[in-house]
Design an enzyme around this catalytic site. Sequence first.
Site, PDB file in Angstrom:
ATOM      1  CE  LYS A  17      -1.048  -0.597   4.900  1.00  0.00           C
ATOM      2  NZ  LYS A  17      -0.049  -1.656   5.046  1.00  0.00           N
ATOM      3  CG  HIS A  57       9.209   3.191   6.431  1.00  0.00           C
ATOM      4  ND1 HIS A  57       8.586   2.498   5.432  1.00  0.00           N
ATOM      5  CD2 HIS A  57       9.043   2.458   7.561  1.00  0.00           C
ATOM      6  CE1 HIS A  57       8.071   1.378   5.932  1.00  0.00           C
ATOM      7  NE2 HIS A  57       8.341   1.333   7.217  1.00  0.00           N
TER       8      HIS A  57
END
EC number: 2.7.1.156
Length: 189
Positions: A17, A57
Amino acid sequence: MKLARSELILGGQKSGKSRRAELLARAWLQAAPGHRATLIATAQPWDEEMRARIERHQLDRARRVPGLATLEEALRLPECLAEHSRPEHLLVVDCLTLWLTHLMMPAEGSGLPAEAVESSIMKLTQSIAAAPGPLVLVGNEIGLGVIPLGREVRAFVDMLGRLNQAVAAVCSRATLMAAGLPLTLKDEA
């Protein structure tokens, strides 16, 4: 990959996602010289593992989508959307699940009462509907598994289901990710 006015991307952990959201942001930035994109990050570094995860991230995202700016906002998400949404500016929210976690189960103590959480969800959906610029919102779908033990966890799963339904209702597209593949649930784009 055509960008919708607003898209909710749901899926389980490591379903792809966030990667889909990044691909949409990259395509948006490449589509026109005046386009801007900002990731609104809702994660907070509660412990060393979370700190390392956030840092990883950030590095990965900077490599994959160099023009994507980052804004950290754990609680004031409806206000943040209202403040930063512009027709030429894509906002990517990653993720709604952590935003709800901060409202219901903050690290520093007790969360908001259910009525206040419902009110926050309503404010969020109003901000999404009123946003003049494109939005991509990422969240977890966790209601497909076993019913969790514990009243607080069940209340969270229920509220997340209500959040996902409310956001999907106001978004022009809803996508479910599984194994890195998108399944379109709704497309009014």
